[in-house]
Scaffold this active site. Structure first.
Site, PDB file in Angstrom:
ATOM      1  CE  LYS A  14      -1.968  -1.113   3.948  1.00 46.89           C
ATOM      2  NZ  LYS A  14      -1.319  -2.388   4.272  1.00 46.89           N
ATOM      3  NE  ARG A  88      -4.614  -1.096   9.807  1.00 45.36           N
ATOM      4  CZ  ARG A  88      -3.538  -0.636   9.179  1.00 45.36           C
ATOM      5  NH1 ARG A  88      -3.522   0.558   8.667  1.00 45.36           N
ATOM      6  NH2 ARG A  88      -2.476  -1.390   9.071  1.00 45.36           N
ATOM      7  NE  ARG A 127       8.101  -2.708   6.535  1.00 45.11           N
ATOM      8  CZ  ARG A 127       6.829  -2.367   6.424  1.00 45.11           C
ATOM      9  NH1 ARG A 127       6.332  -2.022   5.257  1.00 45.11           N
ATOM     10  NH2 ARG A 127       6.051  -2.405   7.461  1.00 45.11           N
ATOM     11  NE  ARG A 161       6.151   0.069  10.269  1.00 47.53           N
ATOM     12  CZ  ARG A 161       5.053  -0.073   9.526  1.00 47.53           C
ATOM     13  NH1 ARG A 161       5.012   0.454   8.309  1.00 47.53           N
ATOM     14  NH2 ARG A 161       4.011  -0.729   9.968  1.00 47.53           N
ATOM     15  NE  ARG A 172       2.123  -4.467  11.178  1.00 45.55           N
ATOM     16  CZ  ARG A 172       3.282  -4.245  10.556  1.00 45.55           C
ATOM     17  NH1 ARG A 172       4.424  -4.599  11.128  1.00 45.55           N
ATOM     18  NH2 ARG A 172       3.303  -3.656   9.387  1.00 45.55           N
TER      19      ARG A 172
HETATM   20  P1  AP5 Z   1       4.845  -1.551   1.830  1.00 46.25           P
HETATM   21  O1  AP5 Z   1       4.548  -0.743   0.636  1.00 46.25           O
HETATM   22  O2  AP5 Z   1       5.517  -0.909   2.998  1.00 46.25           O
HETATM   23  O3  AP5 Z   1       3.514  -2.298   2.329  1.00 46.25           O
HETATM   24  P2  AP5 Z   1       2.309  -1.755   3.185  1.00 46.25           P
HETATM   25  O4  AP5 Z   1       1.098  -2.465   2.683  1.00 46.25           O
HETATM   26  O5  AP5 Z   1       2.278  -0.257   3.176  1.00 46.25           O
HETATM   27  O6  AP5 Z   1       2.741  -2.327   4.595  1.00 46.25           O
HETATM   28  P3  AP5 Z   1       2.736  -1.690   6.023  1.00 46.25           P
HETATM   29  O7  AP5 Z   1       3.478  -2.659   6.895  1.00 46.25           O
HETATM   30  O8  AP5 Z   1       3.203  -0.287   6.023  1.00 46.25           O
HETATM   31  O9  AP5 Z   1       1.208  -1.759   6.334  1.00 46.25           O
HETATM   32  P4  AP5 Z   1       0.534  -1.829   7.660  1.00 46.25           P
HETATM   33  O10 AP5 Z   1      -0.851  -1.749   7.178  1.00 46.25           O
HETATM   34  O11 AP5 Z   1       0.817  -2.957   8.569  1.00 46.25           O
HETATM   35  O12 AP5 Z   1       1.193  -0.603   8.442  1.00 46.25           O
HETATM   36  P5  AP5 Z   1       0.677   0.822   8.775  1.00 46.25           P
HETATM   37  O13 AP5 Z   1       1.853   1.715   8.774  1.00 46.25           O
HETATM   38  O14 AP5 Z   1      -0.500   1.181   7.929  1.00 46.25           O
HETATM   39  O15 AP5 Z   1       5.684  -2.817   1.352  1.00 46.25           O
HETATM   40  C1  AP5 Z   1       6.235  -3.763   2.261  1.00 46.25           C
HETATM   41  C2  AP5 Z   1       7.613  -4.254   1.762  1.00 46.25           C
HETATM   42  O16 AP5 Z   1       7.453  -4.971   0.555  1.00 46.25           O
HETATM   43  C3  AP5 Z   1       8.598  -3.118   1.432  1.00 46.25           C
HETATM   44  O17 AP5 Z   1       9.897  -3.572   1.754  1.00 46.25           O
HETATM   45  C4  AP5 Z   1       8.431  -2.929  -0.077  1.00 46.25           C
HETATM   46  O18 AP5 Z   1       9.599  -2.389  -0.663  1.00 46.25           O
HETATM   47  C5  AP5 Z   1       8.143  -4.340  -0.534  1.00 46.25           C
HETATM   48  N1  AP5 Z   1       7.227  -4.410  -1.662  1.00 46.25           N
HETATM   49  C6  AP5 Z   1       6.124  -3.643  -1.900  1.00 46.25           C
HETATM   50  N2  AP5 Z   1       5.506  -4.028  -3.024  1.00 46.25           N
HETATM   51  C7  AP5 Z   1       6.208  -5.090  -3.510  1.00 46.25           C
HETATM   52  C8  AP5 Z   1       6.059  -5.953  -4.653  1.00 46.25           C
HETATM   53  N3  AP5 Z   1       5.037  -5.814  -5.518  1.00 46.25           N
HETATM   54  N4  AP5 Z   1       6.976  -6.953  -4.813  1.00 46.25           N
HETATM   55  C9  AP5 Z   1       8.004  -7.112  -3.919  1.00 46.25           C
HETATM   56  N5  AP5 Z   1       8.214  -6.320  -2.846  1.00 46.25           N
HETATM   57  C10 AP5 Z   1       7.320  -5.338  -2.631  1.00 46.25           C
HETATM   58  O19 AP5 Z   1       0.128   0.625  10.262  1.00 46.25           O
HETATM   59  C11 AP5 Z   1       1.001   0.369  11.357  1.00 46.25           C
HETATM   60  C12 AP5 Z   1       0.198   0.328  12.652  1.00 46.25           C
HETATM   61  O20 AP5 Z   1      -0.446   1.613  12.871  1.00 46.25           O
HETATM   62  C13 AP5 Z   1      -0.960  -0.684  12.693  1.00 46.25           C
HETATM   63  O21 AP5 Z   1      -0.509  -1.973  13.074  1.00 46.25           O
HETATM   64  C14 AP5 Z   1      -1.875  -0.020  13.743  1.00 46.25           C
HETATM   65  O22 AP5 Z   1      -1.393  -0.225  15.052  1.00 46.25           O
HETATM   66  C15 AP5 Z   1      -1.734   1.456  13.431  1.00 46.25           C
HETATM   67  N6  AP5 Z   1      -2.737   1.935  12.438  1.00 46.25           N
HETATM   68  C16 AP5 Z   1      -2.461   2.448  11.192  1.00 46.25           C
HETATM   69  N7  AP5 Z   1      -3.597   2.795  10.569  1.00 46.25           N
HETATM   70  C17 AP5 Z   1      -4.615   2.504  11.424  1.00 46.25           C
HETATM   71  C18 AP5 Z   1      -6.037   2.603  11.340  1.00 46.25           C
HETATM   72  N8  AP5 Z   1      -6.636   3.098  10.229  1.00 46.25           N
HETATM   73  N9  AP5 Z   1      -6.771   2.189  12.387  1.00 46.25           N
HETATM   74  C19 AP5 Z   1      -6.196   1.714  13.502  1.00 46.25           C
HETATM   75  N10 AP5 Z   1      -4.845   1.564  13.663  1.00 46.25           N
HETATM   76  C20 AP5 Z   1      -4.073   1.954  12.632  1.00 46.25           C
END
Ligand code: AP5
Length: 215
Positions: A14, A88, A127, A161, A172
């Site tokens: 994402k 979410r 990562r 992270r 998660r």
């Molecule tokens: P990346 O692009 O970072 O993936 P992502 O889907 O953004 O993963 P995140 O871990 O950031 O998502 P998340 O939803 O757990 O975390 P968030 O910060 O939102 O890609 C991942 C890796 O793969 C990278 O190394 C990238 O280079 C690689 N990659 C990407 N695409 C690829 C491909 N096609 N092929 C190969 N490699 C690839 O949330 C963190 C925390 O915040 C949550 O756990 C929660 O506690 C809180 N939080 C955030 N939003 C909310 C909400 N709306 N409600 C409640 N709590 C929330």
């Protein structure tokens, strides 16, 4: 002006795709994860409140993330929005509808990144990013060309992270399955969901998303 949601489990790509869309289309990336990490880094009261919840891999309260998104939308002007990691929960999905309607916006697409969970754990646990400019790297998939030096800005500092360890990633994923995946039917009923193969290369995923947005 297009408004889209990128929906998928942790590591689905994402953030990667949202950053690209922001750079290529002048849309604004609205990542609740990034906003919460910024709040933590600033030591604000919200940051202190969410720290333990995030480190456990659980979801922060709907009220906090909805307020963050509302503020960000208010400063977005006429630019399109890419919701990355939000909504979410069902409550967040309904809150987003209200936030958009109040600002004369409409949701165009919910892009569902369809992925394999075991591969995602490998993606996430390996990562790291440049501490200077945020450029993404990976232990197995993308090391810096010169070891220890960022390809983009030359910095020698990198960071990981705290929630990117296998145990927390599994929590998660479980949170995603229990609370986030069930909101898909809410959007399917309105004909907004567009599934994309998230296991393809970054470029191939980008091409699929572009085809949807331009279609
Ligand atoms: P990346 O692009 O970072 O993936 P992502 O889907 O953004 O993963 P995140 O871990 O950031 O998502 P998340 O939803 O757990 O975390 P968030 O910060 O939102 O890609 C991942 C890796 O793969 C990278 O190394 C990238 O280079 C690689 N990659 C990407 N695409 C690829 C491909 N096609 N092929 C190969 N490699 C690839 O949330 C963190 C925390 O915040 C949550 O756990 C929660 O506690 C809180 N939080 C955030 N939003 C909310 C909400 N709306 N409600 C409640 N709590 C929330």
């Amino acid at each position: 002006m297009q408004n889209i949601i990128l929906l998928g489990p942790p590591g689905a790509g994402k953030g990667t795709q949202a950053a690209r869309l922001q750079a290529t289309r002048g849309m604004i990336q609205m990542s609740t994860g990034d906003m919460l990490r910024e709040a933590r880094a600033s030591g604000s009261p919200i940051g202190e409140k969410v720290k333990a919840v995030m480190d456990a891999g659980e979801l922060v309260s709907d009220a906090i993330v909805t307020a963050l998104i509302g503020e960000r939308l208010d400063s977005a002007g006429q630019q399109g929005a890419i919701f990355d990691g939000f909504p979410r929960t069902q409550a967040q999905a309904e809150a987003l509808d209200l936030l958009l309607a109040e600002r004369g916006r409409e949701l165009d697409y919910v892009i569902e990144l369809v992925v394999d969970e075991d591969e995602l754990v490998r993606r996430i646990v390996g990562r790291f990013t440049c501490a200077g400019c945020g450029a993404p790297f990976h232990d197995h998939l993308k090391q810096p060309a010169v070891p220890g030096t960022c390809d983009a800005c030359g910095s020698h500092e990198f960071k990981r992270r705290p929630d990117d360890n296998e145990l927390t990633v599994r929590t998660r994923m479980a949170e995603y399955r229990a609370k986030t995946a069930p909101i898909l039917p809410y959007y399917e009923k309105r004909g907004l969901v567009r599934p994309v193969d998230g296991m393809a290369s970054v470029e191939a995923v980008a091409a699929q998303i572009d085809a949807i947005l331009d279609g």
